[in-house]
Design a protein around this motif. Structure first.
Motif, short mmCIF file in Angstrom:
data_model
loop_
_atom_site.label_atom_id
_atom_site.label_comp_id
_atom_site.label_asym_id
_atom_site.label_seq_id
_atom_site.Cartn_x
_atom_site.Cartn_y
_atom_site.Cartn_z
N GLY A 249 1.19 4.01 -3.14
CA GLY A 249 1.01 5.45 -2.98
C GLY A 249 2.14 6.23 -3.61
O GLY A 249 1.91 7.27 -4.27
N GLU A 250 3.37 5.76 -3.44
CA GLU A 250 4.51 6.45 -4.04
C GLU A 250 4.43 6.39 -5.57
O GLU A 250 4.72 7.38 -6.25
CB GLU A 250 5.81 5.82 -3.55
N VAL A 251 4.05 5.23 -6.10
CA VAL A 251 3.93 5.10 -7.54
C VAL A 251 2.84 6.04 -8.07
O VAL A 251 2.99 6.69 -9.11
CB VAL A 251 3.63 3.63 -7.93
N ALA A 252 1.73 6.12 -7.35
CA ALA A 252 0.64 6.99 -7.79
C ALA A 252 1.07 8.45 -7.82
O ALA A 252 0.68 9.21 -8.72
CB ALA A 252 -0.58 6.81 -6.88
N GLN A 253 1.88 8.85 -6.87
CA GLN A 253 2.33 10.25 -6.80
C GLN A 253 3.37 10.58 -7.85
O GLN A 253 3.39 11.69 -8.38
CB GLN A 253 2.88 10.53 -5.39
N ASN A 254 4.24 9.61 -8.15
CA ASN A 254 5.33 9.91 -9.07
C ASN A 254 5.72 8.64 -9.86
O ASN A 254 6.76 8.03 -9.59
CB ASN A 254 6.53 10.46 -8.30
N PRO A 255 4.91 8.22 -10.82
CA PRO A 255 5.21 7.00 -11.58
C PRO A 255 6.44 7.19 -12.46
O PRO A 255 6.47 8.10 -13.30
CB PRO A 255 3.95 6.78 -12.41
N ALA A 256 7.43 6.36 -12.24
CA ALA A 256 8.71 6.53 -12.95
C ALA A 256 8.55 6.43 -14.46
O ALA A 256 9.22 7.13 -15.22
CB ALA A 256 9.71 5.49 -12.44
N SER A 257 7.68 5.53 -14.92
CA SER A 257 7.53 5.34 -16.36
C SER A 257 6.33 6.07 -16.93
O SER A 257 6.01 5.89 -18.11
CB SER A 257 7.46 3.84 -16.69
N PRO B 68 2.40 1.06 -14.31
CA PRO B 68 2.37 1.22 -12.85
C PRO B 68 2.79 -0.05 -12.11
O PRO B 68 3.38 0.03 -11.02
CB PRO B 68 0.91 1.59 -12.56
N MET B 69 2.52 -1.22 -12.71
CA MET B 69 2.91 -2.47 -12.06
C MET B 69 4.42 -2.68 -12.12
O MET B 69 5.03 -3.15 -11.15
CB MET B 69 2.18 -3.64 -12.70
N THR B 70 5.05 -2.32 -13.23
CA THR B 70 6.50 -2.46 -13.29
C THR B 70 7.16 -1.42 -12.37
O THR B 70 8.21 -1.70 -11.76
CB THR B 70 7.03 -2.29 -14.73
N ASP B 71 6.55 -0.24 -12.24
CA ASP B 71 7.08 0.74 -11.29
C ASP B 71 7.01 0.21 -9.86
O ASP B 71 7.94 0.39 -9.06
CB ASP B 71 6.29 2.05 -11.38
N LEU B 72 5.90 -0.46 -9.54
CA LEU B 72 5.76 -1.04 -8.21
C LEU B 72 6.79 -2.15 -7.99
O LEU B 72 7.45 -2.21 -6.94
CB LEU B 72 4.35 -1.59 -8.02
N ALA B 73 6.93 -3.04 -8.97
CA ALA B 73 7.89 -4.15 -8.84
C ALA B 73 9.30 -3.62 -8.64
O ALA B 73 10.09 -4.17 -7.85
CB ALA B 73 7.82 -5.05 -10.07
N ALA B 74 9.64 -2.54 -9.36
CA ALA B 74 11.00 -1.98 -9.25
C ALA B 74 11.28 -1.50 -7.83
O ALA B 74 12.42 -1.55 -7.36
CB ALA B 74 11.16 -0.84 -10.24
N LYS B 75 10.26 -1.03 -7.13
CA LYS B 75 10.43 -0.57 -5.74
C LYS B 75 10.33 -1.74 -4.76
O LYS B 75 11.15 -1.88 -3.83
CB LYS B 75 9.35 0.46 -5.39
N LEU B 76 9.32 -2.59 -4.95
CA LEU B 76 9.01 -3.64 -3.98
C LEU B 76 10.14 -4.65 -3.83
O LEU B 76 10.54 -5.01 -2.72
CB LEU B 76 7.72 -4.33 -4.39
N LEU B 77 10.66 -5.12 -4.95
CA LEU B 77 11.59 -6.25 -4.92
C LEU B 77 12.99 -5.89 -4.42
O LEU B 77 13.78 -6.79 -4.13
CB LEU B 77 11.69 -6.89 -6.31
N ARG C 205 0.83 -1.21 0.00
CA ARG C 205 0.00 0.00 0.00
C ARG C 205 0.87 1.26 0.00
O ARG C 205 0.59 2.23 -0.72
CB ARG C 205 -0.93 -0.01 1.21
N GLU C 206 1.92 1.24 0.80
CA GLU C 206 2.82 2.40 0.86
C GLU C 206 3.47 2.67 -0.49
O GLU C 206 3.50 3.81 -0.98
CB GLU C 206 3.89 2.17 1.93
N LEU C 207 3.98 1.60 -1.12
CA LEU C 207 4.67 1.78 -2.39
C LEU C 207 3.71 2.13 -3.52
O LEU C 207 4.06 2.87 -4.44
CB LEU C 207 5.47 0.52 -2.73
#
Length: 470
Positions: free
Chosen positions: A129-137, A346-355, A125-127
């Motif tokens: 939120g970060e992706v939603a605010q500033n999606p890298a891709s 957004p899913m690849t942005d999340l994976a890049a942070k989560l993993l 959930r935290e990550l």
């Protein structure tokens, strides 16, 4: 210390488990089984006495309940020392900490694993939120191989320590979970109008579904205690020259909890090379460290690897990966790009942070410890029966006692609010299957509800029907 105790022949009169109890007591009384001595494993003693493992397990349980023996998880069963061991009922210690996300319920679904929350829900959930605010891709572009590079690099880091040979981000193809990764491998490999896929005779049902979707024929291969039988594979490959790929799960076999030792893996590689078969390793169920070398390392020219986050973090994200042999990475990437372009950005942005999050290893350990609590409850309750389990695997495999057929047992369990899978669901339609069931860990219910479900199953096992159901 281990013993070289040799039990006396069992009395032909009375229940066999009582005869085993008497034989162990006699061994203790005569000194053949000294205090602290380790008893033979259940299966070894059962083989020696020509009886079922469940009978030996029941005898061990009775004597452990009485304090004559003591059981230690992962080590075995020992003769209790009256001076140091306090008699207590047979129990594996269960952490009394309440499950933070589970709830009490009378209906317990054990069809598919549901992991306990070790903190992954909050982190995701935290990550997010970060992706939603500033999606890298960004959120205005098609997925691309370059755009997903950070996620592949994170996946490569997550896979560090997995013995599948040299690996960098370019070798990894991201997929919508393990099932999609399997489809990608099949789409990359299979050729011809009616290709043949070899699978273990009991296997993950998604393998058959993927094959059917691609109009491939599935040929089951016989198994034994060490996994897939190499001689059976050789014979099947000779009968089906159109065979192109073998699918296997050497680290954690679903549904049996089995493990394929290295010697057997090398035999399988030899057959695959003789018969020119590709090998796909499905590693989606492993939660702990790999215990053996993977097929992509053992046979780098033909080894494929598939995994996902579903059994170690959550199935909700649908993030998985496929890795091919050297020289096949472009073809594998092409299968994904031609099929669905790639994961949503957004899913690849999340994976890049989560993993690569530094909190992730501790969260994974917490989830694994949570699974272990549920497994221990199941072993405490059903350990007298022919149960196969591992503390780092989110399901258990139970061979049913005489009087029960798997389908009838599942129906009876369902009437008591417990939903489990029969062995038939993991086999070909016309196959002869063992009378066994798979029970997944459901960390979404409380430990109390899970234990109550196990007790209802034990009551059924203790009271089989008078007539065998078919």
């Amino acid at each position: 210390m281990s013993t070289i105790w040799q039990p006396t022949p069992l009395s032909p009169k009375g229940p066999k488990y009582k005869a085993v109890v008497d034989a162990i007591r006699k061994g203790i009384d005569t000194g053949g089984l000294p205090a602290g001595g380790r008893l033979p494993p259940v299966r070894d003693l059962a083989w020696q006495l020509k009886i079922t493992p469940g009978t030996v397990a029941r005898a061990y349980t009775i004597l452990t309940d009485e304090g004559v023996l003591r059981a230690e998880v992962g080590r075995g069963t020992f003769v209790a020392d009256p001076e140091t061991d306090v008699p207590r009922p047979y129990r594996i210690e269960v952490d009394p900490t309440p499950h933070l996300t589970g709830g009490d319920t009378d209906t317990v679904n054990l069809f598919s694993p549901h992991l306990p929350d070790g903190g992954q829900a909050g982190l995701i959930r935290e990550l997010l939120g970060e992706v939603a605010q500033n999606p890298a891709s960004g959120v205005m572009h098609y997925p691309s191989r370059r755009g997903a590079q950070a996620a592949r690099e994170a996946m490569a880091q997550w896979l560090q320590g997995t013995p599948i040979g040299p690996l960098d981000e370019g070798d990894i193809v991201l997929a919508h979970g393990g099932q999609n990764a399997i489809m990608l491998v099949f789409q990359t490999i299979l050729r011809g109008r009616r290709p043949v896929i070899f699978v273990e005779d009991l296997c993950y049902p998604g393998l058959r579904r993927a094959a059917e979707a691609l109009r491939a024929e599935v040929v089951p291969i016989a198994m034994d205690e060490d996994g897939l039988n190499p001689d059976a594979l050789q014979a099947a490959a000779e009968r089906h020259p159109e065979g192109q790929i073998l699918c296997t799960s050497p680290e954690v076999h679903s549904p049996t909890c089995g493990f394929t030792p290295m010697a057997r893996r090398r035999e399988i590689v030899d057959v695959a090379r003789r018969c020119d078969l590709q090998i796909m390793e499905d590693d989606c169920y492993r939660m702990g460290r790999a215990q053996g070398e993977g097929y992509r390392s053992l046979a780098p020219e033909r080894g494929w690897y598939v995994s996902s986050l579903s059994k170690s973090l959550t199935p909700a994200l649908r993030i998985g990966c496929a890795v091919g042999p050297e020289g096949m990475e472009t073809a594998l990437h092409r299968s994904a790009e031609h099929g669905f372009f790639g994961l949503a950005t957004p899913m690849t942005d999340l994976a890049a942070k989560l993993l690569i999050d530094p909190r992730l290893p501790a969260i994974q350990r917490a989830a694994l410890e949570g699974v272990e609590r549920y497994v221990k409850i199941a072993v405490n309750t059903l350990g007298a029966f022919d149960l196969r389990w591992r503390c780092d695997v989110p399901f258990l495999w139970l061979h049913l006692p005489g009087g029960w057929r798997a389908s009838a047992f599942c129906r009876a369990a369902d009437t008591r609010g417990v939903q489990i899978r029969a062995a038939e669901e993991f086999a070909a339609r016309n196959a002869q299957t063992p009378h066994a069931v798979r029970m997944a860990i459901n960390g979404g219910v409380s430990l109390r509800s899970f234990e109550a479900a196990m007790e209802r199953l034990r009551d059924l096992l203790d009271n089989p029907p008078d007539q065998i159901s078919v």
